[in-house]
Design an enzyme around this catalytic site. Structure first.
Site, short mmCIF file in Angstrom:
data_model
loop_
_atom_site.label_atom_id
_atom_site.label_comp_id
_atom_site.label_asym_id
_atom_site.label_seq_id
_atom_site.Cartn_x
_atom_site.Cartn_y
_atom_site.Cartn_z
N GLU A 47 5.58 -5.75 9.62
CA GLU A 47 4.35 -5.01 9.88
C GLU A 47 3.14 -5.88 9.53
O GLU A 47 3.24 -6.82 8.74
CB GLU A 47 4.33 -3.74 9.01
CG GLU A 47 3.16 -2.82 9.27
CD GLU A 47 3.34 -1.43 8.66
OE1 GLU A 47 4.09 -1.29 7.68
OE2 GLU A 47 2.72 -0.48 9.17
N ASN B 135 0.82 -1.21 0.00
CA ASN B 135 0.00 0.00 0.00
C ASN B 135 0.86 1.25 0.00
O ASN B 135 1.99 1.26 0.45
CB ASN B 135 -0.90 -0.03 1.23
CG ASN B 135 -0.09 0.14 2.50
OD1 ASN B 135 0.26 1.24 2.90
ND2 ASN B 135 0.25 -0.97 3.14
N HIS C 101 8.08 -2.35 6.29
CA HIS C 101 6.74 -1.82 6.02
C HIS C 101 6.00 -2.79 5.09
O HIS C 101 6.61 -3.56 4.36
CB HIS C 101 6.90 -0.47 5.31
CG HIS C 101 5.68 0.04 4.60
ND1 HIS C 101 5.41 -0.26 3.28
CD2 HIS C 101 4.68 0.85 5.01
CE1 HIS C 101 4.28 0.35 2.93
NE2 HIS C 101 3.81 1.02 3.95
N LYS D 277 0.33 0.07 16.65
CA LYS D 277 0.84 1.35 16.15
C LYS D 277 -0.32 2.24 15.77
O LYS D 277 -1.31 1.76 15.20
CB LYS D 277 1.73 1.11 14.94
CG LYS D 277 2.41 2.36 14.40
CD LYS D 277 3.48 2.00 13.37
CE LYS D 277 2.91 1.89 11.98
NZ LYS D 277 3.93 1.54 10.99
N LYS E 295 -1.37 6.42 14.22
CA LYS E 295 -0.88 7.58 13.51
C LYS E 295 -0.81 8.79 14.43
O LYS E 295 -1.63 8.94 15.35
CB LYS E 295 -1.80 7.89 12.32
CG LYS E 295 -1.86 6.76 11.28
CD LYS E 295 -0.48 6.47 10.72
CE LYS E 295 -0.52 5.37 9.67
NZ LYS E 295 0.84 5.03 9.20
N ASP F 219 3.40 6.87 14.42
CA ASP F 219 3.89 7.06 13.05
C ASP F 219 3.41 8.41 12.52
O ASP F 219 2.21 8.63 12.37
CB ASP F 219 3.35 5.93 12.17
CG ASP F 219 3.88 5.99 10.75
OD1 ASP F 219 4.67 6.90 10.43
OD2 ASP F 219 3.49 5.10 9.95
N GLU G 139 7.99 6.88 14.54
CA GLU G 139 8.25 6.54 13.13
C GLU G 139 8.13 7.73 12.20
O GLU G 139 7.21 8.54 12.34
CB GLU G 139 7.25 5.45 12.71
CG GLU G 139 7.36 5.02 11.25
CD GLU G 139 6.47 3.80 10.96
OE1 GLU G 139 6.22 3.00 11.89
OE2 GLU G 139 6.02 3.67 9.80
N GLU H 298 10.57 3.31 5.06
CA GLU H 298 9.58 2.74 4.13
C GLU H 298 9.49 3.52 2.83
O GLU H 298 9.00 3.00 1.84
CB GLU H 298 8.20 2.66 4.80
CG GLU H 298 7.55 4.02 5.03
CD GLU H 298 6.16 3.90 5.66
OE1 GLU H 298 6.09 3.47 6.82
OE2 GLU H 298 5.18 4.22 5.00
N ASP I 275 11.01 -1.62 2.40
CA ASP I 275 9.98 -2.58 1.97
C ASP I 275 10.34 -3.03 0.55
O ASP I 275 10.24 -2.26 -0.39
CB ASP I 275 8.62 -1.87 2.01
CG ASP I 275 7.47 -2.71 1.46
OD1 ASP I 275 7.71 -3.83 0.98
OD2 ASP I 275 6.33 -2.22 1.53
MG MG Z 1 4.77 4.19 8.33
#
Ligand code: MG
Length: 388
Positions: free
Chosen positions: A340, A53, A321, A181, A183, A212, A238, A264, A291
């Protein structure tokens, strides 16, 4: 032995969520099938890959450049004589013919997606799990099928309140995750403080929170958050700042004693090396999230791991990631620190093979040939349709 066809299709993975930088309402990805002339049980061996993603489908680049280069190569030029198999390095080199260095934009996503499918085919041709193949060829020879995973969530979305956030986090903990995790940076610092303290309040012993910022903060904001976050015992902080601003990472690392995580959005060994050289990150506590599905694939990721070793970093500091099975295989085969996971998002691409449960923060990799996509029925339905 040869690759006879490569097919790709774009799929939506849209969702009403947002982080500090983007919303996912129009997010897509590319699914790829690499079809070989190797026949098993009366059917050709097909490798599958998809990008994770955050970077959208890359079909046009694949159709115009990377797929034709592989299909136009002399089949003998793509063979690994030593293993009597297709050689991922040689396929990679064919894809990257006529590509200039630098400027690692989104071609790294197109190449990384095809590369994933090539590795899936290579391991299936050897009729063994990719993680075993990796441990034998590039690792210690032994794999650890038990892989640490954490639950990435806590996005911002319309109508979300603190109760919805803590309900979500409690759900991840109830499902066996020990690290969750959420945001930050998509709301005010005061509001984020409330969100963080609400989640911390539901954590039990041995459970941790990571946050993050998705590269959102300028220097002053990153340092203001560092001040706030320093009072909590977080798993990591993050992407505080722009992923390519290495000097600013060093400033944040100087100000923040706790673990940082980033990587990432770095898509090449050269960018990763610059982070390690100039980002001020600390090999005893910080985490690297490169990633492979976004950054030229496992062929390039092996170069990144070699670069890290040269700079005194252990593979155990890498927690990629993306939440895909490819990185789970790399983790099990080459001793990464974990992977993740997005428990409720980006289905059916994310997640684990059917029947794999998270327990005490870990999953056990099943013994499936290749990357193991055939063990994930909802995803494999799409793959089988693409392969025909
Ligand atoms: Mg992230």
């Amino acid at each position: 032995m040869r690759i006879v066809d490569i097919r790709e299709r774009t799929f939506p993975i849209s969702s009403p969520i947002r982080n500090a930088y983007i919303d996912f309402s129009r997010m897509t990805l590319s699914l790829v099938a690499v079809i070989t002339d190797v026949i098993r049980d009366g059917r050709p061996v097909v490798g599958f890959g998809f990008n994770s993603n955050g970077r959208y489908g890359q079909g046009s680049m694949m159709r115009e450049r990377f797929i034709p280069r592989v299909l136009e190569a002399e089949p003998a030029e793509l063979i690994d004589d030593h293993h009597d198999n297709i050689d991922p390095d040689k396929v990679w080199a064919a894809m990257m013919g006529n590509e200039k260095p630098g400027g690692h934009g989104e071609r790294s996503v197109a190449v990384g997606t095809i590369d994933m499918a090539v590795w899936d085919a290579v391991a299936k041709i050897e009729d063994r799990p990719l993680f075993e193949l990796l441990a034998d060829r590039y690792g210690s020879g032994t794999c650890d099928r038990r892989v640490f995973v954490y639950a990435a969530g806590g996005y911002y979305y319309p109508g979300q309140d603190i109760t919805a956030l803590t309900d979500e986090m409690r759900g991840h903990l109830d499902h066996g995750f020990t690290v969750v995790k959420q945001k930050i940076g998509g709301d005010s610092l005061d509001r984020d403080r409330e969100r963080i303290e609400a989640t911390l309040a539901i954590l039990g012993p041995g459970q941790h929170l990571a946050v993050d910022a998705n590269g959102r903060f300028d220097r002053a904001t990153a340092l203001a958050y560092a001040d706030l976050l320093a009072q909590y015992d977080l798993f990591w902080y993050e992407e505080p700042v722009d992923p390519l601003d290495y000097e600013l990472h060093a400033v944040v690392a100087e100000a923040y004693d706790g673990p940082l995580a980033t990587g990432e959005n770095l898509f090449s060994v050269q960018d990763a090396r610059n982070l390690i050289r100039y980002g001020g990150l600390r090999p005893d506590r910080d985490w690297l999230q490169f990633d492979c599905a976004l950054s030229y694939g496992l062929v390039e990721y092996l170069r990144i791991l070699a670069m890290l070793a040269d700079h005194g970093w252990s593979a155990g500091r890498c927690v990629p990631h993306g939440g895909h099975q490819m990185s789970l295989n790399i983790a099990a085969g080459l001793g990464l620190g974990g992977n993740e996971s997005y428990p409720d998002l980006f289905r059916p691409f994310g997640g684990f093979p059917d029947g794999v449960e998270v327990s005490d923060g870990f999953v056990i990799m099943p013994e499936l040939p290749g990357i193991g996509f055939e063990g994930k029925s909802d995803l494999y339905r799409l793959m089988a349709d693409l392969a025909g």
